[in-house]
Design an enzyme around this catalytic site. Sequence first.
Site, mmCIF file in Angstrom:
data_model
loop_
_atom_site.group_PDB
_atom_site.id
_atom_site.type_symbol
_atom_site.label_atom_id
_atom_site.label_comp_id
_atom_site.label_asym_id
_atom_site.label_seq_id
_atom_site.Cartn_x
_atom_site.Cartn_y
_atom_site.Cartn_z
ATOM 1 N N THR A 131 0.860 -1.187 0.000
ATOM 2 C CA THR A 131 0.000 0.000 0.000
ATOM 3 C C THR A 131 0.892 1.232 0.000
ATOM 4 O OG1 THR A 131 -0.027 0.069 2.382
ATOM 5 C CG2 THR A 131 -1.796 -1.142 1.337
ATOM 6 N N GLU A 150 -5.917 -3.617 -0.489
ATOM 7 C CA GLU A 150 -6.328 -4.712 0.399
ATOM 8 C C GLU A 150 -7.556 -5.458 -0.101
ATOM 9 O OE1 GLU A 150 -5.430 -1.713 1.283
ATOM 10 O OE2 GLU A 150 -4.444 -1.652 3.241
ATOM 11 N N LYS A 170 -12.941 17.471 11.942
ATOM 12 C CA LYS A 170 -13.777 17.297 13.135
ATOM 13 C C LYS A 170 -14.048 18.657 13.765
ATOM 14 C CE LYS A 170 -12.069 12.651 13.799
ATOM 15 N NZ LYS A 170 -10.844 12.550 12.985
ATOM 16 N N TRP A 173 -18.630 15.839 12.029
ATOM 17 C CA TRP A 173 -17.693 15.611 10.939
ATOM 18 C C TRP A 173 -18.048 16.433 9.708
ATOM 19 C CZ3 TRP A 173 -17.144 9.501 10.806
ATOM 20 C CH2 TRP A 173 -16.452 9.100 11.960
#
Length: 546
Positions: free
Chosen positions: A191, A336, A444, A449
């Site tokens: 990754t 993944e 935040k 959010w």
Amino acid sequence: MQDLPKGLMQDWSMTIDKVLDHALAVYPYQEIVTRSVAGPIVRKTYAEVHADSRRVSEALLANGIKPGEVVGTLAWNSEMHIETWYGAMGLGMVLHTLNPRLFPEQIAWIANHGEDRAIFFDTTFMPIIEGIAPHLPNVKLFVVYGDDSVIPADTKIPNLKSYESFISGCSGQSVKWGDFEENTACGLCYTSGTTGNPKGVLYSHRSNFLMTLLSMQSGALGISDKDVVLPVVPMFHANAWGLAFSGPASGAKLVMPGARMDGEAIYELLDSEKVTVSAAVPTVWQMLLEYLRKEDKKLPHLNAVAIGGAATPEGLLRAFEEDYDVEVFPAWGMTETSPLGSVSKLPVPLQGLPDEEKMFHKLKQGRPPFGVELDVVGPDGKSLPRDGKSTGHLMVRGPAVAKAYVKIDKDILDDRDFFDTGDVGNIDEYGQMHITDRSKDVIKSGGEWISSIELENIAASHPKVAMAAAIGIAHPKWDERPLLIVKKAEEVSKEEIYTFFEGKIAKWWTPDDIAFVDDIPLGATGKINKLALRETFKDFELPDAG
Ligand code: AMP
């Protein structure tokens, strides 16, 4: 698991060599066309690619590389790269794609961590290999794509062979592919690792085989032998979204762009090879559209483009569909997840909606193909309602999803065996998933959010904005407040951008300030490098923060 009676069906090991065997049996005439790094177009049939892949296998064995060992590649999309994949994987060697966009030290770190024994590479990357070869003690063999003429007389790379001389003298006849267990390791990809060291995802034959099947569903990429497919997405970026497998499995013609991915080069291939389906990250498509507009070109053959790796901006989707009559499929996935996790194709019950509402649904990341399970959970790990509003951590489970990273002794699944993607989003009643942010990028503000992606998408759809990024800046009262960072396409004022946001977001989402920059840094897979931006703006003071 319970011990119950077994079915009486064959143990036909799902190994990836069967993909190319199938192409040979059913589509031997079909082509892989490559724009070679040297320039000229190279054409080969699947029958020829099959034969040359077997020659690669024979040469690997002759050079002492053994089944179970790791073969690295630092290469563009090409027929030779495909042959190396199948030549190594067919024998049970592990094919490790290295990402040339990383720093040389990172590439060396990854090749050593992966225990690569051989590295195949394009001439483009000769300088990188020359630099890192002394730091790769385990690599016994280097192979550069081309003939002997591409090797400089004074090369310092040890045990360097040209691809042509490597396979010359090998017939491939004696090679035996497959004949091992389907859970055998097959491919390795790290990754991009925006934080800490990169992490290795080790695919099995079974996972790649199942990913091939599930990506061929019509609700996913759905390619067939009628298609001409141009994977702009590199084979080193999460397996070119599986196209190096689903291409031969479905009998599609593959068009490989080699080293050139600029607008003009991609247009030329789309046009001359009559490409019907292509796949790339948004930045590549922006470059293509710029070229088309400048040169007043059309796309008469192209039916569909898959856009993934990052959210699809509305302007991009509209330009393809409205100006060029090309369908757009936003797609989500990660290294993944092998990588396909979802594809956005408008659910049937939503097809009669007014244009604006349809657009809202099309721009979502879409529905998982059969074989991928998605879920969104709250802070307590419990599933949230599928109402298109309840937003939480996106979790994924399936036979082509990683359960661990290479040499990292840490459980990465929850108690239901779901993997936490690090993305934040919601799922609606039609199963359409919508990513609103990366969990580490979400802004935040006062315990709530704000989606950085949504701010970016809106700003980027302003005609005078070339690119936009939103990051959270520390704020004494609200914890964080959004700063919008803008690269202009043409002269534009802060007021114009603020006016553009009006009515599109809740008022409290409005960025506290806008900073103009000459360039927005991109990471190794073409995504906005938020880490670098956070570093640049770490001392930035918001107007009312004092
Ligand atoms: P990588 O493993 O480098 O392919 O990165 C995977 C990550 O890219 C995902 O976890 C998402 O954060 C992001 N990503 C991929 N596709 C999309 C998409 N269609 N929309 C938004 N983010 C995406």
